[in-house]
Design an enzyme around this catalytic site. Structure first.
Site, PDB file in Angstrom:
ATOM      1  N   ASN A 116      45.065  46.882  32.218  1.00  0.00           N
ATOM      2  CA  ASN A 116      44.475  46.015  33.242  1.00  0.00           C
ATOM      3  C   ASN A 116      42.956  46.134  33.119  1.00  0.00           C
ATOM      4  O   ASN A 116      42.377  47.134  33.517  1.00  0.00           O
ATOM      5  CB  ASN A 116      44.960  46.477  34.630  1.00  0.00           C
ATOM      6  CG  ASN A 116      44.293  45.701  35.756  1.00  0.00           C
ATOM      7  OD1 ASN A 116      43.586  44.712  35.513  1.00  0.00           O
ATOM      8  ND2 ASN A 116      44.507  46.152  36.987  1.00  0.00           N
ATOM      9  N   TRP A 117      42.359  45.098  32.544  1.00  0.00           N
ATOM     10  CA  TRP A 117      40.904  45.157  32.297  1.00  0.00           C
ATOM     11  C   TRP A 117      40.089  44.915  33.559  1.00  0.00           C
ATOM     12  O   TRP A 117      38.865  45.030  33.534  1.00  0.00           O
ATOM     13  CB  TRP A 117      40.518  44.124  31.234  1.00  0.00           C
ATOM     14  CG  TRP A 117      40.995  44.468  29.853  1.00  0.00           C
ATOM     15  CD1 TRP A 117      41.619  45.634  29.460  1.00  0.00           C
ATOM     16  CD2 TRP A 117      40.883  43.666  28.667  1.00  0.00           C
ATOM     17  NE1 TRP A 117      41.902  45.595  28.119  1.00  0.00           N
ATOM     18  CE2 TRP A 117      41.458  44.393  27.600  1.00  0.00           C
ATOM     19  CE3 TRP A 117      40.365  42.400  28.403  1.00  0.00           C
ATOM     20  CZ2 TRP A 117      41.514  43.898  26.298  1.00  0.00           C
ATOM     21  CZ3 TRP A 117      40.424  41.910  27.109  1.00  0.00           C
ATOM     22  CH2 TRP A 117      40.985  42.654  26.069  1.00  0.00           C
ATOM     23  N   LYS A 118      40.753  44.531  34.641  1.00  0.00           N
ATOM     24  CA  LYS A 118      40.064  44.254  35.912  1.00  0.00           C
ATOM     25  C   LYS A 118      38.891  43.290  35.665  1.00  0.00           C
ATOM     26  O   LYS A 118      38.974  42.456  34.760  1.00  0.00           O
ATOM     27  CB  LYS A 118      39.636  45.565  36.588  1.00  0.00           C
ATOM     28  CG  LYS A 118      40.834  46.532  36.722  1.00  0.00           C
ATOM     29  CD  LYS A 118      40.600  47.703  37.612  1.00  0.00           C
ATOM     30  CE  LYS A 118      41.857  48.586  37.649  1.00  0.00           C
ATOM     31  NZ  LYS A 118      41.728  49.728  38.523  1.00  0.00           N
ATOM     32  N   HIS A 128      48.419  44.556  43.474  1.00  0.00           N
ATOM     33  CA  HIS A 128      47.565  45.671  43.058  1.00  0.00           C
ATOM     34  C   HIS A 128      46.816  46.188  44.281  1.00  0.00           C
ATOM     35  O   HIS A 128      46.421  45.415  45.156  1.00  0.00           O
ATOM     36  CB  HIS A 128      46.570  45.207  41.980  1.00  0.00           C
ATOM     37  CG  HIS A 128      45.871  46.361  41.329  1.00  0.00           C
ATOM     38  ND1 HIS A 128      44.824  47.013  41.932  1.00  0.00           N
ATOM     39  CD2 HIS A 128      46.105  47.001  40.165  1.00  0.00           C
ATOM     40  CE1 HIS A 128      44.438  48.011  41.138  1.00  0.00           C
ATOM     41  NE2 HIS A 128      45.194  48.028  40.058  1.00  0.00           N
ATOM     42  N   GLU A 182      43.899  47.074  44.738  1.00  0.00           N
ATOM     43  CA  GLU A 182      42.568  46.475  44.968  1.00  0.00           C
ATOM     44  C   GLU A 182      42.720  45.114  45.662  1.00  0.00           C
ATOM     45  O   GLU A 182      41.890  44.749  46.496  1.00  0.00           O
ATOM     46  CB  GLU A 182      41.818  46.354  43.630  1.00  0.00           C
ATOM     47  CG  GLU A 182      41.349  47.729  43.158  1.00  0.00           C
ATOM     48  CD  GLU A 182      41.289  47.912  41.648  1.00  0.00           C
ATOM     49  OE1 GLU A 182      41.266  46.914  40.912  1.00  0.00           O
ATOM     50  OE2 GLU A 182      41.288  49.077  41.206  1.00  0.00           O
ATOM     51  N   GLU A 188      51.505  52.875  41.469  1.00  0.00           N
ATOM     52  CA  GLU A 188      50.112  53.288  41.312  1.00  0.00           C
ATOM     53  C   GLU A 188      49.623  53.923  42.606  1.00  0.00           C
ATOM     54  O   GLU A 188      49.216  53.210  43.537  1.00  0.00           O
ATOM     55  CB  GLU A 188      49.225  52.066  41.004  1.00  0.00           C
ATOM     56  CG  GLU A 188      49.553  51.360  39.723  1.00  0.00           C
ATOM     57  CD  GLU A 188      48.347  50.604  39.168  1.00  0.00           C
ATOM     58  OE1 GLU A 188      47.900  50.949  38.073  1.00  0.00           O
ATOM     59  OE2 GLU A 188      47.846  49.689  39.848  1.00  0.00           O
ATOM     60  N   GLY A 195      41.288  55.084  39.317  1.00  0.00           N
ATOM     61  CA  GLY A 195      39.859  55.159  39.043  1.00  0.00           C
ATOM     62  C   GLY A 195      39.195  56.441  39.501  1.00  0.00           C
ATOM     63  O   GLY A 195      37.972  56.529  39.565  1.00  0.00           O
ATOM     64  N   SER A 203      44.600  56.573  36.554  1.00  0.00           N
ATOM     65  CA  SER A 203      43.883  57.533  35.707  1.00  0.00           C
ATOM     66  C   SER A 203      44.686  58.011  34.491  1.00  0.00           C
ATOM     67  O   SER A 203      44.569  59.168  34.086  1.00  0.00           O
ATOM     68  CB  SER A 203      43.401  58.733  36.535  1.00  0.00           C
ATOM     69  OG  SER A 203      42.473  58.305  37.518  1.00  0.00           O
ATOM     70  N   GLY A 245      44.000  51.347  33.567  1.00  0.00           N
ATOM     71  CA  GLY A 245      42.760  50.652  33.893  1.00  0.00           C
ATOM     72  C   GLY A 245      41.660  51.050  32.918  1.00  0.00           C
ATOM     73  O   GLY A 245      41.612  50.582  31.780  1.00  0.00           O
ATOM     74  N   GLY A 246      40.784  51.944  33.341  1.00  0.00           N
ATOM     75  CA  GLY A 246      39.601  52.333  32.571  1.00  0.00           C
ATOM     76  C   GLY A 246      39.871  52.621  31.093  1.00  0.00           C
ATOM     77  O   GLY A 246      39.147  52.126  30.215  1.00  0.00           O
TER      78      GLY A 246
HETATM   79  P1  13P Z   1      42.607  53.539  36.184  1.00  0.00           P
HETATM   80  O1  13P Z   1      43.474  53.774  34.974  1.00  0.00           O
HETATM   81  O2  13P Z   1      41.200  53.194  35.855  1.00  0.00           O
HETATM   82  O3  13P Z   1      42.760  54.637  37.192  1.00  0.00           O
HETATM   83  O4  13P Z   1      43.196  52.210  36.902  1.00  0.00           O
HETATM   84  C1  13P Z   1      44.544  52.106  37.163  1.00  0.00           C
HETATM   85  C2  13P Z   1      44.843  50.745  37.614  1.00  0.00           C
HETATM   86  O5  13P Z   1      44.459  50.346  38.700  1.00  0.00           O
HETATM   87  C3  13P Z   1      45.608  49.868  36.707  1.00  0.00           C
HETATM   88  O6  13P Z   1      46.037  48.720  37.355  1.00  0.00           O
END
Ligand code: 13P
Length: 250
Positions: A10-12, A95, A97, A167, A173, A212, A233-234
């Site tokens: 997920n590149w956000k 999600h 967020e 999640e 994050g 993470s 994510g990251g």
């Molecule tokens: P991180 O891997 O950066 O913690 O993000 C997880 C995430 O929200 C994937 O959708």
């Protein structure tokens, strides 16, 4: 039951045309594997992403969001029908967020799932508890409540075409991943919850862990019996790191 593992990036709201070209170049160096590699770029880059992938089916394209509405005066929104013009397989819904920053409720999330299923997409339904909820012993009941809202609207059979991503909000994050044991406990609880409606669907449904995830932590997570992959994510913004996670999934 052998469930195929999915490793999804997920590149956000990250990247530019330039950086995405480099990232996709790197990802296309992956070896064929038994797991499925999925990437969620931002909407403006869906077309670029497909073009960069050409005829390769190594990476499945996915979208980060969808409107629950079909069409009309909803400025800034993207409908499921629009996503049909791209080679999108999965779409993220719920999600944390979206829930916490944009106020998406369980019922909006359920409507989004419904609109995606109507157009034959596979929703990737994100669920998970906050730190406060975990500390007050509500982890599983929160996950169940989030799933129940979807179940109530679309029914258990729909879960043949839904992927769940657990999640925990406190792990997203923060660099503070759930331990493999903590994640396994929740994944097993989620599967048991689904089994109350259908034992066979519970055995088939893929449940990914997100929060993470790094190459260094992925092996131990994937060794758990109820963890069917990762939503990253990251670490998905670095092709080498992400490919190591894909490799760990086998
Ligand atoms: P991180 O891997 O950066 O913690 O993000 C997880 C995430 O929200 C994937 O959708």
């Amino acid at each position: 039951m052998i469930r195929q593992k999915i490793v999804a990036g997920n590149w956000k709201m990250n990247g530019s045309a330039e950086s995405i070209k480099n990232l996709v170049d790197g990802l296309l160096k992956a070896d064929q594997s038994n797991s499925e590699m999925v990437v969620f770029p931002s909407f403006p880059y869906l077309h670029l992403f497909s073009t960069l992938c050409g005829n390769s089916d190594l990476i499945k394209l996915a979208a980060q969001n969808v409107s629950e509405k079909e069409s009309g005066a909803f400025t800034g929104e993207v409908s499921a029908a629009m996503l049909q013009d791209f080679d999108v397989k999965y779409v993220l819904v719920g999600h944390s967020e979206r829930r916490s920053i944009y106020g998406e409720t369980d019922s909006i999330v359920a409507l989004k799932v419904q609109s995606l299923l109507k157009k034959n997409f596979t929703p990737m339904l994100c669920i998970g508890e906050t730190l406060e909820e975990r500390e007050s012993g509500q982890t599983l009941s929160i996950c169940e409540k989030q799933i129940q809202a979807v179940l109530d609207l679309v029914g258990i059979e729909a879960f043949n075409n839904i992927v769940i991503a657990y999640e925990p909000v406190w792990a997203i994050g923060t660099g503070l991943s759930a331990t493999p044991e903590q994640a396994q406990e929740v994944h097993c609880g989620i599967r048991s919850f689904i089994a109350k409606s259908s034992e066979s669907i519970a055995q088939r449904v893929q449940i990914l862990y997100g929060g993470s995830v790094k190459a260094s932590t992925s092996h131990a997570l994937f060794a758990m019996p109820d963890i069917d992959g990762a939503l990253v994510g990251g670490a998905s913004l670095d092709a080498e790191e992400f490919l190591e996670i894909v490799k760990a999934a086998g």
